[in-house]
Each structure stands twice: as C-alpha cells, then as structure tokens.
Design an enzyme around this catalytic site. Structure first.
Site, PDB file in Angstrom:
ATOM      1  N   SER A  61       0.794  -1.229   0.000  1.00  0.00           N
ATOM      2  CA  SER A  61       0.000   0.000   0.000  1.00  0.00           C
ATOM      3  C   SER A  61       0.827   1.279   0.000  1.00  0.00           C
ATOM      4  CB  SER A  61      -0.969   0.008   1.182  1.00  0.00           C
ATOM      5  OG  SER A  61      -2.036  -0.876   0.942  1.00  0.00           O
ATOM      6  N   LYS A  64       0.361   3.299  -3.034  1.00  0.00           N
ATOM      7  CA  LYS A  64      -0.780   4.203  -3.193  1.00  0.00           C
ATOM      8  C   LYS A  64      -0.320   5.656  -3.225  1.00  0.00           C
ATOM      9  CE  LYS A  64      -3.875   0.939  -0.854  1.00  0.00           C
ATOM     10  NZ  LYS A  64      -4.576   0.608   0.390  1.00  0.00           N
ATOM     11  N   TYR A 189      -3.352  -3.240 -10.471  1.00  0.00           N
ATOM     12  CA  TYR A 189      -3.259  -2.948  -9.040  1.00  0.00           C
ATOM     13  C   TYR A 189      -2.412  -3.990  -8.315  1.00  0.00           C
ATOM     14  CZ  TYR A 189      -4.725  -1.916  -4.253  1.00  0.00           C
ATOM     15  OH  TYR A 189      -4.736  -1.606  -2.917  1.00  0.00           O
ATOM     16  N   TYR A 241      -4.251   3.805   7.941  1.00  0.00           N
ATOM     17  CA  TYR A 241      -5.551   3.133   8.032  1.00  0.00           C
ATOM     18  C   TYR A 241      -6.348   3.675   9.215  1.00  0.00           C
ATOM     19  CZ  TYR A 241      -3.163   0.043   4.767  1.00  0.00           C
ATOM     20  OH  TYR A 241      -2.452  -0.458   3.707  1.00  0.00           O
ATOM     21  N   VAL A 259       1.291  -3.663   3.999  1.00  0.00           N
ATOM     22  CA  VAL A 259       1.290  -4.938   4.717  1.00  0.00           C
ATOM     23  C   VAL A 259       2.544  -5.774   4.435  1.00  0.00           C
ATOM     24  CG1 VAL A 259      -1.204  -5.062   4.968  1.00  0.00           C
ATOM     25  CG2 VAL A 259      -0.120  -6.088   2.948  1.00  0.00           C
TER      26      VAL A 259
END
Length: 305
Positions: A61, A64, A189, A241, A259
């Site tokens: 992530s 992102k 992705y 998060y 992660v």
C-alpha cells in the site's frame, strides 16, 4: 545522532516478536519477524541507515502514494478528486461495509483499497502494460533508481487470493465508479502492490515529499509542490488506516504503511524516512516500524504539530 538511531532500531527489534506477518497473501507469509531496519534521508541527500535497511520487500500500500502522485501529475487535483474523496474512514483498509453503507457514490480516500484502485485506473495509458511501465518509471524517478520492478511471485499470489479487492472492484463497476476493464485494473493494481523496494528507496520518496517535490540528490522537480502538499495531507489523515489518528498523536508526521512491513514517512523540510519490519499489528501496520518512528520522532523532534 547515532545514539538516537541505535535506540530506535533496538526498540523495533524488541517489539517485532509481538506482531505477525501477513498471511492472507501467501507469499508475504514467508517474511521474517527478525528483519527490522530503517533509513533516514536529509534534504541534502545524506542517508543514515540501521538494520535491514537495504533488504527488498514489496511496497504494497505504500505504492498508493506513488500512484496518487502520478495521477495528480497526469490529470490534476480537480479531475482526480471527482472520482475519490479525501476523508478518513475509521474502518479497515479493505472494508466493503463502509463503502456500500456509508458512501456508495465514491471511495472515501485514495489510501484505502477501493480508492487506490480507482486512482490506479485513472493513470494515463492505453493498456495495462503501458500503465505499469509508467508507474515503474515514475517510481524510479522518486527513488532515484534507473530500474524498478515488481515481484512476479507476489503479484501472482495476490492475483490468486485477492478476492476482497475483486469484490470491491466489481461493486464499483456496478455503481459506475470504476471505468474500464475491471480485470485489467485489478491486474495492474496487483502488479503495483508487488513493486519491490527497501528502506533506502522509500526514504528517498519521503525526502521528495519533505522537500515539496524536489529530489534531494538530483535537485530535479519530480512532482508539483501542490501535489506533494496534497499527498502529505492525505497521508497524515488516512495513511495509517484506522490507526491514523493514534499515529498522528504519537508520531506526528505524514506516513503511509503497507502490509509488506514498510512505512514511508516525510518530515516536512527535514527528512524522508523508510522503516521496515514485516510483523504487523492488528490494524495491518508494521509493529516495529511504528515503534521506530515514534522513537525517532521523540528524539529528533519530527512532529509537525
């Protein structure tokens, strides 16, 4: 300085056994809890490292941040944020409930999976091959590397087991949020999340953000100042998060976790930070990484608040 760096590493090593590596992506389950390290880059390009700072892992992530920057450079903020909000959710990063019940017209922010997939779909390119090439090239510009690649085994593992992401993508297709071929976007992705890097690489990305878009080594403008500001703000409110508020209080810097065990941090006007520890806490953040960032923040006065 050295005493603070050594102290931060030891704190990370001490807490690492309290977490667990991600297992829902089978390839990530191979990570070692004992791999802990970090890198700190100042805005003159000087790098300070401890532990496993050059061990490669998949950024997950953290990418992102990369794709949001690229989409902003491609399309501008008005276009990007007609497709995704910029508000925190208070829910897990892969939540379907928060999407369908609370906010069905578009994802809450680009740092949750649904929002990130929409952002990835916006990146310019006629095919997924052209888009992943552009993402890899842009990653290289941010990291100061000539070649960046993704891990084929992790990509295939994510593709095989990414049922929640597939559900989110098809839900967005059904509501008209997701444009284009869903399977191509999912494939892109999964490739994006499998990009390889290390603490040094993500510290360099953090330093670009910390210097408002200027690469600390080449002194080249990589992204617009406004885009760096937007991304740092969203990292502060949404990057960790549903632990983003707690992290803001404890550490006080823009950060984005993955992660795979990495965390990207930016200390505006001072440092880029990359930390690594694949053992995660219950919210999916690196338990050693957070402990090291908090220690560095306290000793080196990182907080922006």
């Amino acid at each position: 300085m050295d005493i603070f760096l050594d102290k931060a590493l030891q704190k990370g090593v001490d807490v690492a056994p309290l977490g667990q590596v991600a297992t829902y992506i089978p390839e990530l389950a191979k990570g070692s809890v004992s791999d802990v390290g970090f890198a700190l880059m100042d805005l003159d390009g000087h790098m300070y490292t401890r532990g496993q700072a050059e061990k490669n892992f998949t950024l997950q992530s953290i990418t992102k941040v990369i794709t949001l920057l690229l989409a902003l450079e491609d399309l501008g903020k008005e276009k990007v944020f007609t497709h995704v909000h910029m508000e925190p959710t208070g829910d897990p990063f892969n939540s379907i409930m928060s999407f369908e019940v609370k906010n069905p017209e578009k994802p809450f922010n680009p740092m949750i999976n649904a929002g990130a997939m929409v952002v990835t779909s916006l990146i310019k390119g006629e095919t997924k091959e052209e888009k992943i090439r552009r993402i890899l090239e842009f990653s290289g510009k941010l990291m100061g590397k000539e070649e960046v690649r993704f891990d084929q085994e992790v990509y295939l593992s994510e593709k095989e087991t990414g049922h929640r992401n597939r559900s989110l993508a098809y839900f967005m297709k059904s509501t008209g949020i997701m444009k284009g071929d869903v399977e191509d976007i999912l494939d892109l992705y999964f490739m994006q999340c499998s990009i390889l890097g290390n603490c040094v690489d993500i510290a360099c990305i953090g330093a670009v953000l910390a210097s408002n878009g200027i690469h600390p080594i080449t002194k080249e403008r990589v992204v617009k100042k406004e885009h760096a500001r937007i991304v740092k703000t969203i990292m502060t409110t949404c990057g960790m998060y549903d632990a983003s508020g707690e992290f803001a209080v404890a550490c006080g810097i823009p950060a984005k976790s993955g992660v795979g065990g990495g965390v990207l941090g930016a200390v505006p006007g001072r440092y880029g930070v990359g930390v690594f520890g694949p053992a995660l806490d219950k919210k999916g953040n690196s338990i050693a990484g957070i402990e090291m960032l908090i220690s560095l923040s306290k000793d080196l006065d990182f907080t922006i608040f």
